[in-house]
Design a protein around this motif. Structure first.
Motif, short mmCIF file in Angstrom:
data_model
loop_
_atom_site.label_atom_id
_atom_site.label_comp_id
_atom_site.label_asym_id
_atom_site.label_seq_id
_atom_site.Cartn_x
_atom_site.Cartn_y
_atom_site.Cartn_z
N GLU A 1 -8.75 -9.65 22.52
CA GLU A 1 -9.30 -9.23 21.22
C GLU A 1 -8.19 -8.95 20.21
O GLU A 1 -8.34 -9.20 19.01
CB GLU A 1 -10.26 -8.04 21.35
N ASN A 2 -7.04 -8.45 20.70
CA ASN A 2 -5.90 -8.24 19.79
C ASN A 2 -5.36 -9.58 19.29
O ASN A 2 -4.92 -9.69 18.14
CB ASN A 2 -4.78 -7.47 20.49
N GLN A 3 -5.39 -10.59 20.18
CA GLN A 3 -4.89 -11.91 19.75
C GLN A 3 -5.82 -12.51 18.70
O GLN A 3 -5.38 -13.09 17.71
CB GLN A 3 -4.76 -12.85 20.95
N ILE A 4 -7.13 -12.34 18.92
CA ILE A 4 -8.09 -12.89 17.95
C ILE A 4 -7.92 -12.20 16.59
O ILE A 4 -7.89 -12.85 15.55
CB ILE A 4 -9.53 -12.75 18.51
N ALA A 5 -7.73 -10.87 16.64
CA ALA A 5 -7.52 -10.13 15.38
C ALA A 5 -6.23 -10.58 14.70
O ALA A 5 -6.18 -10.74 13.47
CB ALA A 5 -7.48 -8.62 15.65
N ALA A 6 -5.18 -10.83 15.49
CA ALA A 6 -3.90 -11.27 14.90
C ALA A 6 -4.06 -12.63 14.24
O ALA A 6 -3.56 -12.86 13.13
CB ALA A 6 -2.83 -11.33 15.99
N ILE A 7 -4.77 -13.54 14.90
CA ILE A 7 -4.96 -14.89 14.32
C ILE A 7 -5.73 -14.77 13.01
O ILE A 7 -5.39 -15.40 12.01
CB ILE A 7 -5.66 -15.82 15.33
N ARG A 8 -6.77 -13.93 13.01
CA ARG A 8 -7.54 -13.76 11.76
C ARG A 8 -6.66 -13.20 10.66
O ARG A 8 -6.75 -13.61 9.51
CB ARG A 8 -8.74 -12.82 12.01
N SER A 9 -5.77 -12.28 11.03
CA SER A 9 -4.87 -11.71 10.03
C SER A 9 -3.89 -12.77 9.52
O SER A 9 -3.63 -12.86 8.32
CB SER A 9 -4.16 -10.50 10.65
N PHE A 10 -3.38 -13.62 10.43
CA PHE A 10 -2.47 -14.70 9.99
C PHE A 10 -3.20 -15.66 9.05
O PHE A 10 -2.63 -16.12 8.06
CB PHE A 10 -1.93 -15.48 11.19
N VAL A 11 -4.47 -15.94 9.36
CA VAL A 11 -5.25 -16.83 8.49
C VAL A 11 -5.40 -16.18 7.12
O VAL A 11 -5.19 -16.82 6.08
CB VAL A 11 -6.63 -17.14 9.12
N ALA A 12 -5.71 -14.88 7.10
CA ALA A 12 -5.87 -14.17 5.82
C ALA A 12 -4.57 -14.17 5.03
O ALA A 12 -4.58 -14.22 3.79
CB ALA A 12 -6.35 -12.75 6.07
#
Ligand code: AHR
Length: 313
Positions: free
Chosen positions: A62-73
């Motif tokens: 879940e931390n990786q998914i949140a990090a990817i979403r943050s990188f996309v943002a």
């Protein structure tokens, strides 16, 4: 997806004079190998003038998914992902693709369609297990051998594939039997604790060999075997994967017998592929394979230790 990525490449090619920004979602720091991969990724980024944004997931998807979403943002130019487990990535990879951000997988694989990432850099994980199993089969010959196995993180592609490869190699050798198998989560403490429980459960029965899915677990197990008053590398043969400096010391001391190398320099080939892609839209192969060499006591383990000891392990 291909069209989206190619359009991105052309746009990025037009601004390639600017520093590219790359988000790196790393699993954590469970092993010496992982630490070296992080160090080398930072070094490679610095040498190439890439602005690397690093996120440590502490072993949690879940931390990786949140990090990817943050990188996309943040609108990064690419994302490096070392996926902790193999499943559950479709949605977030689709979000990155929608945002036209190429994703490169490092060292572990995902079950998603390969349309959802630009390329994957890593070894043939099944083959690594086969190399380890073949070494043991050759080493013991016709002798009866009861094997214990320390598995990597449950659900991770190396744990799944290294188990498969080892079984492929020992299939048909009726004298070789895996009697216990349990996860040590790729950590030294996990390896030690699980090996202690194997020794206790098997007391009175001979354990002939340990197969560990990584060197750190083997190093923990060596401690457990020593504390139980036995000789690792002699009473119990030890084969593992990674080729970290400490395992070469153990091999040199006679405490371990063989390791299969996994290079921690996944970022070099990953950035090469990204640079070509940014520059001209060149699509790399979907899998960029690294080597899986076997090292034993015959391979001057102290020289191998010296060659690796300053690489960030
Ligand atoms: O995915 C590669 C594996 O992950 C390495 O073998 C292990 O040490 C790490 O934690």
């Amino acid at each position: 997806m291909k069209t989206l990525l190619t359009t991105t490449a052309i746009i990025l090619g037009a601004v390639s004079a600017q520093a590219q920004t790359v988000g790196f979602s790393q699993i954590g720091s469970e092993s010496g190998w992982r630490a070296a991969e992080t160090t080398l990724t930072r070094q490679q980024a610095e040498e190439r003038g890439i602005d690397l944004r690093f996120s440590d997931a502490q072993q949690r998807q879940e931390n990786q998914i949140a990090a990817i979403r943050s990188f996309v943002a943040q609108g990064v130019d690419a994302i490096l992902l070392a996926p902790v487990v193999a499943t559950g990535w479709d949605s977030v990879l689709e979000e990155a693709a929608e945002a036209e951000i190429p994703v490169v997988l490092l060292d572990r694989r995902v079950d998603s369609s390969d349309d959802l990432y630009l390329t994957a850099v890593g070894s043939d994980l099944v083959h690594e297990g086969e190399v380890a199993g073949q070494w043991l089969a050759d080493e013991v010959g016709d002798e009866e051998c009861r094997i214990v196995e320390l598995e990597g993180t449950t659900g991770s592609s190396p744990a799944i594939d290294r188990a498969t490869g080892f079984r492929n190699a020992i299939e048909g050798h009726d004298n070789l039997e895996i009697v216990r198998s349990q996860t040590g989560d790729f950590t030294r403490t996990g390896g030690k604790e699980v090996m202690e429980s194997f020794l206790q459960a098997e007391s009175g029965n001979e354990i002939c060999a340990l197969y560990a899915h990584n060197d750190d677990m083997a190093l923990g197990a060596i401690q457990a075997i020593n504390e139980a008053g036995m000789n690792p590398g002699e009473d119990i043969l030890i084969v593992s994967i990674d080729a970290v400096p400490d395992i070469f010391q153990a091999i040199a001391n006679g405490d371990a017998n063989a390791t299969v190398e996994l290079t921690p320099n996944m970022a070099g080939p990953a950035f090469d592929a990204l640079e070509a892609y940014w520059e001209s839209g060149t699509e790399p192969e979907k899998f960029i394979q690294t080597d899986s060499a076997l090292y034993t006591q015959d391979d001057d383990p102290m020289a191998e230790y010296e060659a690796r000891k300053d690489l960030g392990y």
